[in-house]
Every structure is written in structure tokens, then in C-alpha cells.
Enzyme design. Structure first.
Site, PDB file in Angstrom:
ATOM      1  N   ASP A   1      56.344  50.150  38.401  1.00  0.00           N
ATOM      2  CA  ASP A   1      56.336  51.231  39.466  1.00  0.00           C
ATOM      3  C   ASP A   1      56.575  50.108  40.888  1.00  0.00           C
ATOM      4  OD1 ASP A   1      56.088  53.497  40.622  1.00  0.00           O
ATOM      5  OD2 ASP A   1      53.874  53.082  41.001  1.00  0.00           O
TER       6      ASP A   1
ATOM      7  N   GLU B   1      61.543  49.397  43.941  1.00  0.00           N
ATOM      8  CA  GLU B   1      62.951  49.888  44.767  1.00  0.00           C
ATOM      9  C   GLU B   1      63.004  48.566  45.476  1.00  0.00           C
ATOM     10  OE1 GLU B   1      60.150  51.844  44.665  1.00  0.00           O
ATOM     11  OE2 GLU B   1      61.041  53.221  43.163  1.00  0.00           O
TER      12      GLU B   1
ATOM     13  N   ASP C   1      57.904  60.731  41.408  1.00  0.00           N
ATOM     14  CA  ASP C   1      57.086  61.842  42.019  1.00  0.00           C
ATOM     15  C   ASP C   1      57.401  63.085  42.181  1.00  0.00           C
ATOM     16  OD1 ASP C   1      55.346  59.561  41.729  1.00  0.00           O
ATOM     17  OD2 ASP C   1      55.168  59.268  44.027  1.00  0.00           O
TER      18      ASP C   1
HETATM   19  O1  MIG Z   1      53.009  55.502  45.463  1.00  0.00           O
HETATM   20  O2  MIG Z   1      50.520  54.005  40.893  1.00  0.00           O
HETATM   21  O3  MIG Z   1      55.585  57.329  40.914  1.00  0.00           O
HETATM   22  O4  MIG Z   1      53.754  57.698  38.859  1.00  0.00           O
HETATM   23  O5  MIG Z   1      51.227  57.175  39.507  1.00  0.00           O
HETATM   24  C1  MIG Z   1      52.227  55.817  44.333  1.00  0.00           C
HETATM   25  C2  MIG Z   1      50.321  55.399  41.371  1.00  0.00           C
HETATM   26  C3  MIG Z   1      52.411  54.704  43.356  1.00  0.00           C
HETATM   27  C4  MIG Z   1      53.747  56.090  42.241  1.00  0.00           C
HETATM   28  C5  MIG Z   1      54.288  56.529  41.083  1.00  0.00           C
HETATM   29  C6  MIG Z   1      53.223  57.329  40.156  1.00  0.00           C
HETATM   30  C7  MIG Z   1      52.082  56.547  40.256  1.00  0.00           C
HETATM   31  C8  MIG Z   1      51.399  56.040  41.645  1.00  0.00           C
HETATM   32  N1  MIG Z   1      52.575  55.316  42.106  1.00  0.00           N
END
Ligand code: MIG
Length: 791
Positions: free
Chosen positions: A406, A409, A483
Site C-alpha cells: 500500500d 505511489e 479506496d
Molecule cells: O490511507 O492501511 O487503500 O486499503 O486499508 C489509508 C490502511 C491507508 C489505504 C488503503 C486501504 C488500507 C488503508 N490504507
């Protein structure tokens, strides 16, 4: 203030920026040598080179001779292509067996034609250009009949005609709506469909890029904020040809581990060992299949990767081992930022070895993410990629085989939402700024994670899930669309978004089933699960503080229906797995827009609310509340209603019954559909494969594929392939099979079900007339031919 009408106060009108472009101008010199055409124009340099006879690369550099360097997207180098070159008067021509290129010298304009002489791309008044800021532009003529697809992960409908899009990997918690131009993934590739034939355009430039099909009625443009205008024209002519060509350049997906195609349950976050155990027990008690549980950031100690919180997860190895014994994998999240704290070993080691992102003067870049002040691995550096990959031993030692990445980017909690653009990446000895490499950063993290996990798992296939990516990301992992929200509109958007990802080389993708943020409802979860069961990647995930949405969260009647569809997914896995093999071999996506199989049928060009899984199975989801019927377009041919076996003529719309427990599914006559049995995990073997044969006028056939689902044995032929042929003449049925490969599937018995025939007087199996081990019976107007085969 932007939230009110004040935003459009008359005193605030911003006239749109006028861009003054410098056209590259006329050809001044040109050299044809070793299959490369180099051209010097008045205002720029151009080079053309064939990669294959059906793939042409065109590069424009405003300042100097073009460089043939490529981004990390490319896995292919140019082949030796036979090209005939001619020069006459004011034009140059290049010709291969597939493409014909005409270059007019004054001003320089390039036209690309297929072997039949049809125009693929044509520059009109505007051609290649650049501006003072170093931006580079390409323009192409646009016809009324053109449609544009692909572009990776985008909101909105399938066809991007009339839209302006841009590519800049961005963490967008909200909104995901039609005017959201950038999400987490950037794939600057698109497919142009015009009157039944297609070609591809791949702009391999990792700077922020834009695609404009809106500003002019007869010209479209593509541009990038810096670097070279560097693009590939892919000849097509069919959508599948384009995908083959695109994935020859950017690579294909490895076979996924079978378990990754089962049902995944996630939540931000399952916060303790206890909670996870209760969760999996509930799945088991309710007999709902489950292959993976995801652990979001709360498993970590202070949100630091490569740690477990001692109190909440006192013995992760035991937990993971116990779950694995029940056929359930644990997939932990791994974020990009590393807590800048001296007590963190990863931080210390990375600093010592100089593995993090820095500015030109060597100062570390710090950014705020979950662990607080953090540093970011410089994945553009081989040393960092190897080191990061090896770090995953922490997880593999605990028995983990899948990683969820995650924030890659990369996301940073600041105004720009990302890393400082002035950061200089080491880039294996060719330093480049973050401005240039931003869009490829996440993919390099995936490369590092995938390769590291692959080594550590000693021959087992890793599963990697990623939020960010660039062209080529399919080589390393699956993408989920980030999200989204528990909105019906977002369920509807999932379809064109995932279809377009598939058209961008990413066969393995899905959205958070039920929606991530916002509160889901029983009906929405039911409808979303029905879709998820047929998406390549199937995970239910939801956010902190919003309604729980595990399959049972809303009670009956929803729970039973949701369970039915998760179980159905497992029944369909043999078919779905075969489609992954196709994606691995040819680049064809698992789920497809209808035009991919019916490119001459204009009615399919804008269909965003139904899709094909494979070539012949049509899924028409319900994406609005309280809806029990919907119109479904069936292309020409004969179709079967999957649920009732009713035969329907295509080339028209039909009204399908879609009561809450039903997602309309139609199977084209002539389809061979292999289905397995319901089970609680992909690790449970099943005994019988049912091969559904949907009777057609003529003889028809299909291929069934299997392998161990776990190792890379498929690369050396440890596979099972069965060709199935079927011929129906009057009341006589002949089935032919041909098994190949060394792999022996689990199932020992095959049941052949022939749909669309009431009875047979004679059955032939591999030229032998009906024997004792063949049973013929009848169910709902379909003939069951039960044939026991031994492996
Ligand atoms: O900004 O790790 O898209 O799936 O549950 C939140 C917490 C950070 C974003 C991900 C989401 C995940 C969440 N993450």
C-alpha cells in the site's frame, strides 16, 4: 471556499492556459541505417524503429538525437525486422509485412497504415511538438467513429472519447468520481477502435502525461511534462492482437498461486490474533470458503514494516501455521515509508548502506506517513531492491506467501501528497528526479517484493497485491482499485475500471467488494459479491469506523446469497484458472469488454455495465438498489441462460430476471465450461470435474487447463491440458478428448453435461460407443453424460 459557488465567482475566472507549441518543422537531414531512421528537423530530432513487423517505436527529442533507452516498462528489445525503405521527392516510406509508414518531409508528418492500406494513425495540421517548459506533444487525427479504451485505472465509463485524462500516481481517499483524473496507477497505453479494427498506442514516458480527446473534435493529443515523446504504435488488427503486442513489450503475468484466486477477507484492521481466530472460525462454522485473511496496519508495532505487535499478535508463526493448516493464508500489508527512528533496524541498515531516497546533496528525504516521520527506499537502485526483497524473510519465516503493498505511489501526508519532486533517484547509475520517476516508483517496489519473495519461497509462487503501478506492473502482482466507497455508483464503476485495467495488460485486478469507506448495506454487499465472484481478484475489504461487512454482517436473506456466490466462485475456479493461463500466455485479459470478442458489433462499443469472463460467458450485474430485472445485450449468436438453460437468440437486448439471489449470466452456444466443486479452500481437493458443453449447430470444442497451482513447474511443462471436442448429429453425440502434459489433476472423475439437448440415442466417447461406465440421464432438459476417466 472551493466547496461553494464562490469557486466560480465571476471575478475569479481563469482563462484556460494558452499553450504555444513549437512544431518540429521540416526534415533537414535523415539517415536510414540498421533499421533505424534518424531524422533531424528544424525544431527537433526524430527516430523510428520497428520492434517487430507489427510494432513501431517513434521518438521525438526536442534538443538532441533521440535516446533508445526505455523505462522499466519494457522487457523487449527490437527484433531484426525486414523493412523496405524508399525515398521519393518529398516523402520517405518504410514498409514491413504488417505496417506501412509514410513520412512527409515538409513539415514532417508521419502516417501509419496497415497492410491493407487502412489508416491507423495520421497527423494532420498538428504533428509532434514541444514547448518552452520542456513538455512534448503528439497529435493525431480523430475520426467520429473512433473509440478509446485502456489507460489503466480510470473512473468513468469504458470509452474515453470526449475525456481528458492524466497520469500521476496519486493516493486518492476521495473522491473517485468522473472528474477524478488521476488515481493510484498510471498506464499510458490505449486502444483505438475504429469500425471494427483496432490499434494500440503506448506512450512510454514516466513523467506526468496527459491524454486529450476533448479539446478538439478532429484531433486528439497526448503529452508529457518532460523527456522525450516516446511512443509505440501497435498494428492490431483485433483487440487481442493489440494486447498480445502490448504485452510482448511490457510482459505478461506469471501464473498466480491458486489460493490467490479464492476468496479474501480483509478489514482495516483485524486487530489481534484473537479477532483473526474468531473470524476464521466463523467462516468455518458457516461453511463459507476462505483462502486468505489480510492484516492491515494494526498488526505492526508502531506501523513499522517487518514487525508484529507483541501484545496483539504474540505468536504470529503459530497463528499463521494454524490458519495454513486449514487452507487459509495470511497476507500482511507492507507500506512504503520506514519510520525514521534509531531503534528501527531497517532504518539504521538502510541509512548505513545508503538505500533511501535523497536530494542531490545527499540529504535524506523525510515524509510523514503512518509511522510518523519516515524515509523511503530508493527502489530505482538495484542494491535497494535486493535488500528490500531479502527483508521479506521476516514474513516467509513465519509462513507468509503473500504481501499486500500500500501507499506506494508513494503516498505522503503533505500538500503534494507525495515525495518532493526534487529528490534524485540513483536509478542504477543514471540519476533522475522524482518528477521523472514518480509514476514508476511503485512498480519498482513491486519488482523488488515479487523477486525477493520468489527467491525466499524456494519455488512457490508468491502473491503480491499492489495499489500503485505503471505499464508492466502485471509482471509482479495484482491490482486492487484502492479506496472506493460503499456506493452503488462505485459498484457500477468497478466494471469499466477493471475492464480497462484488463485492456491495459493487467488481467489480475478487482475492487474492494462491498466498498472500502462509507457504510455498506446487505443489498449492496450481496450485489457486489455477485460481481466479485467473477472479477479476477476477489477481496472484501472495508475501513476503520464504517459498518462491518463480513459475509454475515447483514443477516438474512443476504448472508445465504453471499455465501452461495462465494461458493460459486470456487465451483468456477477451473474455468477461471484456465483464463489466467491464457492471460499468462497471450496477454488477453480474464474479464473483457464485449467488443473484444465482437469487434464488428457497434452495439458493444459503449457497454460499461456488462462484461465477458473469457470469450463466451457474459455477466450482466445489477448495480442499483431494488432492481430485479435488467436489459442485457446479447451479441449475434445463440446464448443460454446459465440459470435456466433457456436458449436465446442474440443480436438483440433481452430482459433478464435478476431477483436478489441472481446475477444474470449467459453462455454462448459452443462453449466448453469446466466447473469444479464447492469447497472451503482451494487447498481442499475435489473429486469430480464437470465439463459443461453448450450445444451448438456445428461441432465445437475447448481447452481445459490445470497445474499444481503452487510451483513454477508450468514453465517446464508440468501441466495438464485437455482438448475437448463435441459433435452432435441428430440424436448422436460424440465427445473427443485429448489429454496432454505430465501433471495429474486432483479430480479423478469427469461428468459431461450437454446443455440444449433433450436426449441422445447414441453416445460416442473417443470413437468408442457407449460403455458401462457411461451413464446418461436428464436434468432440467439437459443431458448428463457421466463418464469416469482415470488419470
Ligand atoms: O490511507 O492501511 O487503500 O486499503 O486499508 C489509508 C490502511 C491507508 C489505504 C488503503 C486501504 C488500507 C488503508 N490504507
Amino acid at each position: 471556499m472551493e466547496d461553494t459557488s464562490f469557486a466560480i465567482h465571476p471575478d475569479h475566472s481563469h482563462p484556460s492556459e494558452t499553450v504555444s507549441l513549437t512544431d518540429i518543422g521540416s526534415v533537414q537531414q535523415h539517415v536510414w541505417s540498421k533499421n533505424i531512421l534518424k531524422v533531424v528537423c528544424e525544431k527537433g530530432h526524430v527516430a523510428l524503429r520497428f520492434y517487430r513487423e507489427d510494432i513501431l517505436r517513434i521518438i521525438m527529442n526536442p534538443q538532441v538525437e533521440p535516446s533508445f533507452e526505455t523505462s522499466a516498462a519494457l522487457v523487449k528489445s527490437a527484433e531484426d525486422v525486414e523493412v523496405s525503405y524508399e525515398e521519393s521527392g518529398d516523402q520517405l516510406t518504410l514498409k514491413t509485412k504488417q505496417l506501412f509508414i509514410r513520412i512527409v518531409k515538409s513539415p514532417m508528418r508521419i502516417s501509419v497504415y496497415d497492410k491493407e492500406g487502412r489508416t491507423l494513425t495520421d497527423e494532420g495540421e498538428k504533428g509532434m511538438a514541444h514547448d518552452e517548459k520542456g513538455r512534448v506533444f503528439g497529435h493525431k487525427k480523430m475520426e467520429n467513429t473512433d473509440h478509446f479504451y485502456g489507460f489503466g485505472e480510470k473512473t468513468g465509463f469504458l470509452d474515453k472519447k470526449g475525456e481528458k485524462l492524466s497520469m500521476w500516481n496519486t493516493d486518492v481517499y476521495a473522491p473517485h468520481n468522473p472528474e477524478t483524473k488521476e488515481l493510484y496507477v498510471s498506464i499510458p497505453f490505449f486502444i483505438v477502435l475504429s469500425e471494427g479494427r483496432t490499434h494500440g498506442m503506448f506512450l512510454d514516458n514516466t513523467y506526468k502525461s496527459t491524454f486529450d480527446f476533448q479539446s478538439s473534435r478532429d484531433t486528439y493529443s497526448f503529452s508529457a511534462a518532460g523527456g522525450q515523446l516516446d511512443y509505440y504504435v501497435l498494428a492490431g488488427p483485433s483487440p487481442k492482437h493489440v494486447l498480445e503486442q502490448y504485452t510482448v513489450l511490457t510482459g505478461r503475468m506469471p501464473m498466480p498461486p491458486k489460493w490467490s484466486l479464492g476468496y479474501h477477507q480483509s478489514r482495516y484492521s483485524y486487530g489481534s490474533e484473537q479477532e483473526v481466530r474468531i473470524l476464521v472460525d466463523l467462516f468455518h462454522d458457516k461453511q463459507i470458503p476462505l483462502d486468505a485473511v489480510h492484516l492491515d496496519i494494526h498488526y505492526m508495532d508502531s506501523y513499522r514494516n517487518f514487525t508484529f505487535d507483541d501484545e496483539r499478535f504474540p505468536d504470529p508463526a503459530r497463528l499463521i501455521g494454524d490458519l495454513k493448516a486449514r487452507g487459509i493464508q495470511v497476507v500482511p500489508i507492507v507500506d512504503t515509508g520506514i519510520k525514521a527512528a534509531d531503534y528501527d533496524d531497517v532504518y539504521k541498515e538502510g541509512c548505513d548502506k545508503d538505500l533511501f531516497c535523497t536530494y542531490q546533496d545527499g540529504q535524506l528525504f523525510y515524509g510523514e506517513v503512518w509511522p510518523g516521520n519516515s524515509v523511503f527506499p530508493d527502489f530505482t537502485k538495484l542494491m535497494t531492491r535486493n535488500w528490500w526483497g531479502e527483508k521479506h524473510q521476516f514474513y516467509t519465516n513465519l509462513g507468509i506467501e503473500g504481501i499486500w503493498n500500500d501507499m506506494n505511489e508513494p503516498a505522503v501526508f503533505n500538500e503534494t501528497k507525495t515525495m518532493d519532486l526534487e529528490v534524485v533517484h540513483e536509478n542504477d547509475g543514471h540519476p533522475k528526479t522524482h518528477r521523472e520517476l514518480h509514476n514508476v516508483y511503485g512498480m519498482l517496489m513491486e519488482q523488488s517484493t515479487y523477486e525477493g519473495m520468489k527467491k525466499l519461497l524456494g519455488g512457490k509462487r508468491p502473491f503480491i497485491l499492489t495499489r500503485a503501478g505503471y505499464a508492466g506492473i502485471q509482471r509482479y502482482g495484482a491490482i486492487w482499485t484502492g479506496d472506493n466507497r460503499s456506493f452503488w455508483e462505485h459498484l457500477a464503476m468497478t466494471l469499466p475500471m477493471c475492464i480497462n485495467l484488463g485492456l491495459s495488460g493487467v488481467a489480475f485486478c478487482g475492487s474492494d467488494v462491498g466498498g472500502f469507506a462509507h457504510d455498506c448495506s446487505g443489498e449492496l454487499l450481496t450485489r457486489w459479491t455477485q460481481v466479485g465472484a467473477f472479477l479476477p481478484y476477489f477481496r472484501n475489504h472495508s475501513a476503520l469506523d464504517f459498518a462491518r461487512q463480513e459475509p454475515w454482517a447483514f443477516g438474512e436473506p443476504y448472508e445465504s446469497i453471499i455465501k452461495k456466490y462465494i461458493r460459486l466462485r470456487y465451483r468456477w475456479l477451473p474455468y477461471i484458472y484456465g483464463l489466467f493461463k491464457e492471460a499468462h500466455e497471450t496477454g488477453a485479459p480474464v474479464i473483457r469488454p464485449l467488443f473484444m470478442e465482437f469487434p464488428n458489433d457497434r452495439e458493444t462499443y459503449q457497454l460499461s455495465d456488462q462484461f465477458l469472463i473469457g470469450a463466451n460467458v457474459l455477466i450482466a450485474p445489477i448495480t442499483a438498489p431494488g432492481t430485479t430485472h435488467r436489459a442485457v445485450y446479447l451479441p449475434k449468436g445463440t446464448w443460454y441462460d446459465y440459470w435456466s438453460d433457456e436458449r436465446l437468440d442474440g443480436g438483440r437486448y433481452v430482459l433478464a430476471n435478476a431477483s436478489l439471489d441472481r446475477i444474470p449470466i449467459f453462455v454462448k452456444a459452443g462453449t466448453v465450461l469446466p466447473l469444479g466443486e464447492e469447497r472451503l479452500s482451494t487447498k481442499d481437493s475435489f473429486n469430480q470435474l464437470t465439463i459443461h458443453l453448450y450445444a451448438d449447430k456445428e461441432s465445437f470444442g475447448g481447452t481445459i487447463y490445470d497445474d499444481d497451482g503452487e510451483t513454477f513447474g508450468y514453465n517446464s511443462g508440468d501441466t495438464f491440458t485437455r482438448e475437448v471436442g463435441c459433435e452432435i448429429q441428430g440424436e448422436s453425440l460424440s465427445i473427443f478428448t485429448d489429454d496432454m502434459g505430465s501433471f495429474k489433476p486432483d479430480w479423478k472423475k469427469t461428468l459431461y453435461v450437454v446443455h440444449g439437448m433433450k436426449s441422445f440415442t447414441q453416445v460416442w466417447f473417443n470413437n468408442r460407443k457407449l460403455q458401462d461406465n457411461v451413464i446418461i440421464s436428464n436434468r432440467n432438459g439437459s443431458t448428463l453424460v457421466e463418464i469416469e476417466i482415470e488419470h
